[in-house]
Design a protein around this motif. Structure first.
Motif, PDB file in Angstrom:
ATOM      1  N   SER A 424      -2.333  24.695 -44.627  1.00 37.70           N
ATOM      2  CA  SER A 424      -1.400  24.155 -43.651  1.00 37.70           C
ATOM      3  C   SER A 424      -2.177  23.453 -42.546  1.00 37.70           C
ATOM      4  O   SER A 424      -3.321  23.805 -42.240  1.00 37.70           O
ATOM      5  N   ALA A 425      -1.552  22.455 -41.951  1.00 41.12           N
ATOM      6  CA  ALA A 425      -2.171  21.729 -40.854  1.00 41.12           C
ATOM      7  C   ALA A 425      -2.313  22.641 -39.645  1.00 41.12           C
ATOM      8  O   ALA A 425      -1.551  23.587 -39.459  1.00 41.12           O
ATOM      9  N   GLN A 426      -3.335  22.359 -38.841  1.00 38.94           N
ATOM     10  CA  GLN A 426      -3.527  23.129 -37.613  1.00 38.94           C
ATOM     11  C   GLN A 426      -2.318  22.941 -36.707  1.00 38.94           C
ATOM     12  O   GLN A 426      -1.876  21.814 -36.467  1.00 38.94           O
ATOM     13  N   GLU A 427      -1.756  24.034 -36.239  1.00 44.26           N
ATOM     14  CA  GLU A 427      -0.608  23.954 -35.345  1.00 44.26           C
ATOM     15  C   GLU A 427      -1.032  23.310 -34.020  1.00 44.26           C
ATOM     16  O   GLU A 427      -1.925  23.813 -33.334  1.00 44.26           O
ATOM     17  N   PRO A 428      -0.407  22.191 -33.656  1.00 38.02           N
ATOM     18  CA  PRO A 428      -0.794  21.562 -32.391  1.00 38.02           C
ATOM     19  C   PRO A 428      -0.358  22.404 -31.203  1.00 38.02           C
ATOM     20  O   PRO A 428       0.695  23.025 -31.221  1.00 38.02           O
ATOM     21  N   TYR A 429      -1.189  22.436 -30.195  1.00 42.02           N
ATOM     22  CA  TYR A 429      -0.806  23.096 -28.957  1.00 42.02           C
ATOM     23  C   TYR A 429      -1.504  22.393 -27.799  1.00 42.02           C
ATOM     24  O   TYR A 429      -2.455  21.629 -28.006  1.00 42.02           O
ATOM     25  N   ARG A 430      -1.038  22.648 -26.622  1.00 37.73           N
ATOM     26  CA  ARG A 430      -1.554  21.979 -25.447  1.00 37.73           C
ATOM     27  C   ARG A 430      -1.964  23.016 -24.401  1.00 37.73           C
ATOM     28  O   ARG A 430      -1.448  24.128 -24.377  1.00 37.73           O
ATOM     29  N   ALA A 431      -2.907  22.615 -23.572  1.00 33.31           N
ATOM     30  CA  ALA A 431      -3.353  23.475 -22.479  1.00 33.31           C
ATOM     31  C   ALA A 431      -3.756  22.585 -21.309  1.00 33.31           C
ATOM     32  O   ALA A 431      -4.235  21.465 -21.512  1.00 33.31           O
ATOM     33  N   PRO A 432      -3.579  23.069 -20.073  1.00 37.08           N
ATOM     34  CA  PRO A 432      -3.995  22.267 -18.919  1.00 37.08           C
ATOM     35  C   PRO A 432      -5.509  22.254 -18.760  1.00 37.08           C
ATOM     36  O   PRO A 432      -6.187  23.242 -19.055  1.00 37.08           O
ATOM     37  N   VAL A 433      -6.023  21.131 -18.307  1.00 34.34           N
ATOM     38  CA  VAL A 433      -7.463  21.029 -18.059  1.00 34.34           C
ATOM     39  C   VAL A 433      -7.764  21.504 -16.648  1.00 34.34           C
ATOM     40  O   VAL A 433      -6.950  21.351 -15.727  1.00 34.34           O
ATOM     41  N   TYR A 434      -8.956  22.053 -16.491  1.00 33.19           N
ATOM     42  CA  TYR A 434      -9.338  22.677 -15.223  1.00 33.19           C
ATOM     43  C   TYR A 434      -9.624  21.647 -14.142  1.00 33.19           C
ATOM     44  O   TYR A 434      -9.494  21.921 -12.963  1.00 33.19           O
ATOM     45  N   GLU A 435     -10.060  20.449 -14.553  1.00 35.91           N
ATOM     46  CA  GLU A 435     -10.431  19.440 -13.574  1.00 35.91           C
ATOM     47  C   GLU A 435     -10.076  18.064 -14.098  1.00 35.91           C
ATOM     48  O   GLU A 435      -9.675  17.908 -15.261  1.00 35.91           O
ATOM     49  N   GLU A 436     -10.207  17.066 -13.252  1.00 32.35           N
ATOM     50  CA  GLU A 436      -9.911  15.696 -13.665  1.00 32.35           C
ATOM     51  C   GLU A 436     -10.883  15.245 -14.748  1.00 32.35           C
ATOM     52  O   GLU A 436     -12.078  15.543 -14.694  1.00 32.35           O
ATOM     53  N   VAL A 437     -10.373  14.557 -15.752  1.00 34.72           N
ATOM     54  CA  VAL A 437     -11.215  14.011 -16.819  1.00 34.72           C
ATOM     55  C   VAL A 437     -10.926  12.523 -16.921  1.00 34.72           C
ATOM     56  O   VAL A 437      -9.787  12.121 -17.176  1.00 34.72           O
ATOM     57  N   HIS A 438     -11.943  11.725 -16.698  1.00 36.90           N
ATOM     58  CA  HIS A 438     -11.773  10.285 -16.808  1.00 36.90           C
ATOM     59  C   HIS A 438     -11.695   9.884 -18.270  1.00 36.90           C
ATOM     60  O   HIS A 438     -12.360  10.468 -19.129  1.00 36.90           O
ATOM     61  N   GLY A 439     -10.885   8.884 -18.553  1.00 38.07           N
ATOM     62  CA  GLY A 439     -10.697   8.445 -19.916  1.00 38.07           C
ATOM     63  C   GLY A 439     -11.195   7.044 -20.138  1.00 38.07           C
ATOM     64  O   GLY A 439     -11.558   6.322 -19.210  1.00 38.07           O
ATOM     65  N   HIS A 440     -11.233   6.660 -21.409  1.00 36.77           N
ATOM     66  CA  HIS A 440     -11.531   5.285 -21.776  1.00 36.77           C
ATOM     67  C   HIS A 440     -10.310   4.432 -21.432  1.00 36.77           C
ATOM     68  O   HIS A 440      -9.170   4.909 -21.479  1.00 36.77           O
ATOM     69  N   PRO A 441     -10.499   3.163 -21.072  1.00 31.34           N
ATOM     70  CA  PRO A 441      -9.334   2.346 -20.713  1.00 31.34           C
ATOM     71  C   PRO A 441      -8.299   2.214 -21.822  1.00 31.34           C
ATOM     72  O   PRO A 441      -7.099   2.139 -21.550  1.00 31.34           O
ATOM     73  N   HIS A 442      -8.742   2.183 -23.088  1.00 35.34           N
ATOM     74  CA  HIS A 442      -7.811   1.913 -24.179  1.00 35.34           C
ATOM     75  C   HIS A 442      -7.844   2.963 -25.289  1.00 35.34           C
ATOM     76  O   HIS A 442      -6.901   3.050 -26.060  1.00 35.34           O
ATOM     77  N   ASP A 443      -8.923   3.702 -25.415  1.00 38.74           N
ATOM     78  CA  ASP A 443      -9.097   4.601 -26.548  1.00 38.74           C
ATOM     79  C   ASP A 443      -8.899   6.060 -26.156  1.00 38.74           C
ATOM     80  O   ASP A 443      -9.094   6.437 -24.995  1.00 38.74           O
ATOM     81  N   THR A 444      -8.557   6.869 -27.129  1.00 37.55           N
ATOM     82  CA  THR A 444      -8.534   8.319 -26.957  1.00 37.55           C
ATOM     83  C   THR A 444      -9.961   8.830 -26.789  1.00 37.55           C
ATOM     84  O   THR A 444     -10.901   8.276 -27.366  1.00 37.55           O
ATOM     85  N   ARG A 445     -10.127   9.882 -26.004  1.00 41.01           N
ATOM     86  CA  ARG A 445     -11.438  10.548 -25.902  1.00 41.01           C
ATOM     87  C   ARG A 445     -11.302  11.979 -26.403  1.00 41.01           C
ATOM     88  O   ARG A 445     -10.292  12.643 -26.159  1.00 41.01           O
ATOM     89  N   LEU A 446     -12.322  12.455 -27.108  1.00 39.95           N
ATOM     90  CA  LEU A 446     -12.410  13.850 -27.533  1.00 39.95           C
ATOM     91  C   LEU A 446     -13.524  14.506 -26.735  1.00 39.95           C
ATOM     92  O   LEU A 446     -14.697  14.117 -26.848  1.00 39.95           O
ATOM     93  N   ILE A 447     -13.167  15.502 -25.920  1.00 41.29           N
ATOM     94  CA  ILE A 447     -14.102  16.129 -24.989  1.00 41.29           C
ATOM     95  C   ILE A 447     -14.261  17.605 -25.357  1.00 41.29           C
ATOM     96  O   ILE A 447     -13.275  18.344 -25.430  1.00 41.29           O
TER      97      ILE A 447
END
Length: 509
Positions: A424-447
């Motif tokens: 089975s696919a990994q069950e998606p879930y979300r969690a809040p980040v502890y601090e601000e994380v800057h992103g790429h202008p157009h692309d997804t980032r994996l941190i």
């Protein structure tokens, strides 16, 4: 090449097209100019993996960062960005190379779409189920439900060592060695009588309860048994069918066979289960600059991906051959691809367009179909997904930079392996980040992140060529374009071993 069971099937009609517009490009595929955004600020953060005013535009280097960090398979060239061509090692390639910047952005598939496509392809290529003895089924996935072949337990048994009694007490003690587990039928027990019994032993007919040894007192002179606390009918008895009845479904299709699953199947009367075979994966490591032992020297670096990928894939349920190191040899790569009988092939490095980046040319030569050619994600955007000709297996091309390769593994290889294996696919879930994380202008980032209470903390050392952050992580945060503020919920990708890793923050946050 003839088709093997479980080889890669074509994408369904609704699958994203490799050339479809993605966030960060216009409807016509023209790139949207990027504005410089710094990496998330810490004193010891690595160089950013996206454009800054002095860095090449996206796609101008074969990896995700123009500054190749220690351990990155990179040999930078001063004219790499000026040439307009992409290279795994940052070298320009005027002969046969593909324009990197504009072509890549028009071709790149959105991260979520690429991952969903890989999963769907895996699920359209299931391996033929087969019957496996229990001692060979560990790690496989059930293709048929496990249905109880008998009641469990199949007869009334004692849950404790002690005395089985019938009727009210005190009870006359019957002589003899008592009742032991594994013995055959027993005589009925008359009211007012007690008999020694062991855990797991079959109860005689008309038994009322079992009294634990520590809750009973035997008056040997009078031959009577007294209870030292109240006796409730049925206490410490496991009645027939308490766990299940014959015909009950115990384990559904798709269950991963773990040690407890083996035990339950055996208890329910099974000698074998019907399961999906583990996908067979070939890992091909490319690059003449890679060492397999010792310290880096004279422009040579250690291969970090060969030791990492096989156990990672095994954790996902795959059978993996030892990594084959092919160097930068196009003919060796071609032979390895056309002779593979694996269900999935992984290559490392060589996915860009430099003079020794042979993955694209070899795939074209053998008639493979590119399904994903670049993904709008950092690190790891030069990854690709292809299907070999004539019903051959899928190939996932990972970038050569270590963390970029991890990104490709999680984006394309993991959902593909899960699908082929029937997991089975990994069950998606979300969690809040502890601090601000800057992103790429157009692309997804994996941190890389680590869980702290109900939040996740971003880890340092998250550059494309680095593994220090991911080695301490228990997941990766999916940061959308533009980044997120502190407290924002983001999707989390767990690592297969995260629950067993009691990491601490140490010097990584």
């Amino acid at each position: 090449m003839t088709a093997e069971p479980g080889t890669c099937a074509g994408p369904p009609p609704d699958a994203p097209r490799p050339g479809a517009p993605v966030p960060g490009s216009s409807a016509s595929g023209a790139p949207v100019p990027e504005s410089p955004v710094p990496d998330f600020p810490t004193p010891d953060s690595p160089a950013p993996d996206f454009p800054t005013p002095d860095s090449p535009v996206p796609g101008s280097s074969g990896e995700d960062s123009p500054a190749q960090g220690p351990g990155a398979p990179g040999k930078s060239a001063p004219d790499a960005s000026a040439s307009g061509f992409s290279s795994r090692r940052g070298n320009s390639s005027p002969h046969g190379a593909r324009p990197a910047s504009h072509a890549h952005r028009a071709r790149a598939t959105a991260w979520a779409g690429a991952r969903a496509l890989a999963e769907r392809i895996g699920r359209t290529a299931p391996l033929a189920a087969h019957r496996l003895p229990l001692d060979r089924a560990l790690g496989h996935v059930l293709a048929e439900a496990v249905v109880a072949l008998t009641d469990l337990p199949s007869f009334d048994t004692s849950a404790m060592d002690g005395w089985v009694v019938a009727g009210p007490g005190p009870w006359s003690v019957r002589e003899g060695m008592g009742l032991l587990a594994g013995r055959g039928s027993v005589q009925p027990l008359p009211d007012g009588h007690a008999l020694r019994i062991a855990t797991g032993a079959r109860l005689p007919a008309d038994a009322t309860a079992v009294i634990r040894s520590e809750h009973a007192h035997c008056d040997e002179a009078k031959g009577l048994l007294h209870a030292t606390r109240g006796v409730v009918p049925g206490q410490d008895i496991r009645p027939r069918g308490q766990e299940c009845r014959s015909g009950d479904e115990l384990l559904p299709v798709g269950t991963v066979v773990t040690p407890p699953v083996l035990g339950l199947a055996a208890a329910a009367g099974y000698d074998a289960v019907v399961a999906v075979p583990r996908p067979r994966v070939d890992v091909l490591v490319l690059g003449d600059e890679l060492l397999t032992a010792g310290l880096p020297r004279e422009g040579l670096i250690r291969d970090a991906l060969g030791p990492m990928l096989a156990p990672w894939l095994r954790a996902l349920g795959a059978e993996v051959t030892g990594p084959r190191r092919l160097g930068d040899d196009a003919e060796a790569l071609r032979q390895a691809l056309i002779s593979s009988d694996a269900d999935l092939i992984l290559t490392t490095g060589g996915t860009a367009a430099g003079p020794v980046d042979h993955v694209h040319p070899v795939l074209a030569e053998i008639g493979a179909e590119l399904l994903v050619d670049g993904v709008a994600v950092r690190p790891g955007h030069p990854m690709l997904l292809a299907r070999l000709a004539d019903g051959g297996p899928c190939l996932v091309g990972l970038p050569g930079n270590p963390l970029a390769a991890v990104s490709g593994l999680l984006t394309l290889a993991e959902p593909l392996v899960r699908g082929i294996a029937g997991r089975s696919a990994q069950e998606p879930y979300r969690a809040p980040v502890y601090e601000e994380v800057h992103g790429h202008p157009h692309d997804t980032r994996l941190i890389p992140v680590i869980h702290r209470g109900d939040r996740v903390v971003p880890l340092h050392y998250n550059g494309p060529a680095m593994l220090r952050g991911i080695a301490a992580a228990d997941g990766l945060a999916v940061v959308p374009p533009g980044g997120v503020r502190s407290g924002t919920e983001v999707e989390i990708l767990d690592l297969p071993w995260a629950s067993a890793a009691p990491w601490t923050e140490g010097c990584f946050t």
